[in-house]
Enzyme design. Structure first.
Site, PDB file in Angstrom:
ATOM      1  N   HIS A   3       0.410  26.263 -23.767  1.00 41.15           N
ATOM      2  CA  HIS A   3       1.280  26.061 -24.930  1.00 41.15           C
ATOM      3  C   HIS A   3       0.508  25.289 -25.991  1.00 41.15           C
ATOM      4  O   HIS A   3      -0.009  24.206 -25.732  1.00 41.15           O
ATOM      5  CB  HIS A   3       2.522  25.278 -24.518  1.00 41.15           C
ATOM      6  CG  HIS A   3       3.631  25.326 -25.512  1.00 41.15           C
ATOM      7  ND1 HIS A   3       3.534  24.735 -26.750  1.00 41.15           N
ATOM      8  CD2 HIS A   3       4.845  25.907 -25.464  1.00 41.15           C
ATOM      9  CE1 HIS A   3       4.652  24.932 -27.411  1.00 41.15           C
ATOM     10  NE2 HIS A   3       5.469  25.653 -26.663  1.00 41.15           N
TER      11      HIS A   3
ATOM     12  N   GLU B 234      11.248  30.280 -20.085  1.00 41.44           N
ATOM     13  CA  GLU B 234       9.997  29.523 -19.992  1.00 41.44           C
ATOM     14  C   GLU B 234      10.040  28.482 -18.880  1.00 41.44           C
ATOM     15  O   GLU B 234       9.018  28.168 -18.261  1.00 41.44           O
ATOM     16  CB  GLU B 234       9.709  28.859 -21.342  1.00 41.44           C
ATOM     17  CG  GLU B 234       8.273  28.494 -21.561  1.00 41.44           C
ATOM     18  CD  GLU B 234       7.997  28.182 -23.020  1.00 41.44           C
ATOM     19  OE1 GLU B 234       7.395  29.039 -23.698  1.00 41.44           O
ATOM     20  OE2 GLU B 234       8.391  27.097 -23.491  1.00 41.44           O
TER      21      GLU B 234
ATOM     22  N   TYR C 198      15.052  41.774 -33.495  1.00 39.24           N
ATOM     23  CA  TYR C 198      13.603  41.743 -33.248  1.00 39.24           C
ATOM     24  C   TYR C 198      12.935  43.085 -33.540  1.00 39.24           C
ATOM     25  O   TYR C 198      11.709  43.172 -33.554  1.00 39.24           O
ATOM     26  CB  TYR C 198      13.325  41.331 -31.798  1.00 39.24           C
ATOM     27  CG  TYR C 198      13.532  39.867 -31.531  1.00 39.24           C
ATOM     28  CD1 TYR C 198      12.491  38.957 -31.660  1.00 39.24           C
ATOM     29  CD2 TYR C 198      14.782  39.379 -31.162  1.00 39.24           C
ATOM     30  CE1 TYR C 198      12.675  37.606 -31.430  1.00 39.24           C
ATOM     31  CE2 TYR C 198      14.977  38.032 -30.931  1.00 39.24           C
ATOM     32  CZ  TYR C 198      13.921  37.151 -31.066  1.00 39.24           C
ATOM     33  OH  TYR C 198      14.123  35.810 -30.846  1.00 39.24           O
TER      34      TYR C 198
END
Length: 349
Positions: A223, A293, A115
């Site tokens: 979302h 999540e 990342y």
């Protein structure tokens, strides 16, 4: 005469053929499309591992999803919290209110392993669009400090703090650690330096202004692929053995883990609680379907957010993504998953 005549078995029972079932679904999709004037059906193929793809060891491959249009004029939740659309009058009022006060805010991202190649793009876009004109400290929790060499040029009243962390290979292990790392970072140094802290995935890019309208005691983001979907499609954790389990009569929205935040004191409670739930499940060898999540959504059911950000603040190009007036924060990671190999190289995924 019926449009699709039904067949009967020798016993007299009605039998619906596969072709008839497909035709019925297609007709229903067309009706919804013309009624709502937007894409109403989409074929979903293994979405991002944050949610639907991980379903108790299996992967959802093909299914027909019917998504009705959602009025974007909705500005409040059932419990009275604002739903923030960046360009409406309420957001303009919120920006003016906080701009007069002057605030100190932090933006935290966990940058480990592969990342690290996202971090410079993330910070450069934040410099342009994240709380412009305010005092902002970027907290980068990373095992690759060299990814920030040479240092990125920052504007006035902006600073960057690098917090070294040990690498934990594998996306699942990373997701399990982030809440604990966030809790530790808030304890020292964040709690003494800023009033608000927002946690964001680093594989994102700010593409339009994200201003003071996002500030609140506890802030969550809808979302984009599940906004407007029926409650029974939300990928909550359903296994009772998990600390993240959500009962059938619980939950109003499904929130993304791409961006959430609030007052430092509220985020400290969120991070501590979620990290303890994760540790409890790890001790029992339980893995929640949506990893981090799932625990975030469990917490936000028990502690409803005081400010809910619309899908403008977490978006990527998808057949199921909500139509938004402005895209403000776009997920490069989730977007890259829809590209082929050549497109990934072109976009430097």
């Amino acid at each position: 005469m019926a449009l699709f005549p039904l067949c009967k078995t020798p016993t007299g029972a009605v039998r619906v053929t596969r072709i008839q079932l497909v035709l019925y679904c297609f007709l229903l999709s067309l009706i919804i499309y013309f009624l709502h004037g937007r894409k109403a059906a989409a074929s979903v193929k293994s979405p991002h591992p944050h949610f639907l793809a991980l379903d108790r060891g299996g992967i959802m491959t093909d299914m027909m999803v019917i998504k009705a249009a959602v009025p974007q004029s909705a500005t409040k939740t059932p419990w009275g919290a604002p739903i923030v659309w960046g360009d409406n009058d309420n957001s303009a009022w919120r920006r003016a209110k906080f701009a007069q006060q002057g605030i100190r805010a932090g933006l935290l991202a966990l940058v480990v392993g592969s990342y690290s190649h996202f971090v410079r793009r993330f910070l450069a876009s934040a410099e342009m669009y994240f709380l412009p004109g305010q005092m902002v400290t970027y907290y980068i929790l990373t095992d690759s400090p060299r990814a920030l060499d040479p240092p990125i040029e920052l504007g006035p009243e902006r600073q960057l703090k690098v917090v070294p962390v040990a690498e934990q290979p594998g996306w699942e292990r990373l997701a399990h650690r982030r809440m604990a790392l966030l809790a530790d970072a808030i304890k020292d140094p964040i709690s003494n330096e800023v009033e608000y802290i927002f946690c964001a995935d680093v594989d994102q890019e700010f593409v339009a202004t994200v201003g003071e309208e996002i500030l609140g005691d506890l802030v969550a983001t809808l979302h984009p692929e599940l906004y407007g979907m029926p409650r029974n499609t939300f990928p909550y954790e359903v296994e009772e053995v998990s600390s993240a389990c959500v009962e059938e009569d619980e939950g109003d929205y499904y929130y993304t883990s791409e961006l959430y935040g609030g007052l430092v004191s509220e985020m400290a409670k969120l991070a501590r609680t979620c990290s303890l739930l994760i540790l409890q499940d790890q001790a029992n060898r339980v893995v929640a379907r949506g990893l981090e999540e799932s625990y975030l959504n469990r917490y936000l059911i028990d502690h409803r957010p005081t400010c809910v950000l619309s899908p403008e603040y977490s978006w990527w190009d998808s057949a199921l993504a909500a139509d938004v007036p402005v895209q403000r924060l776009v997920s490069l990671g989730r977007q890259c998953e829809s590209y082929d190999k050549q497109a990934r190289e072109q976009h430097k995924c």
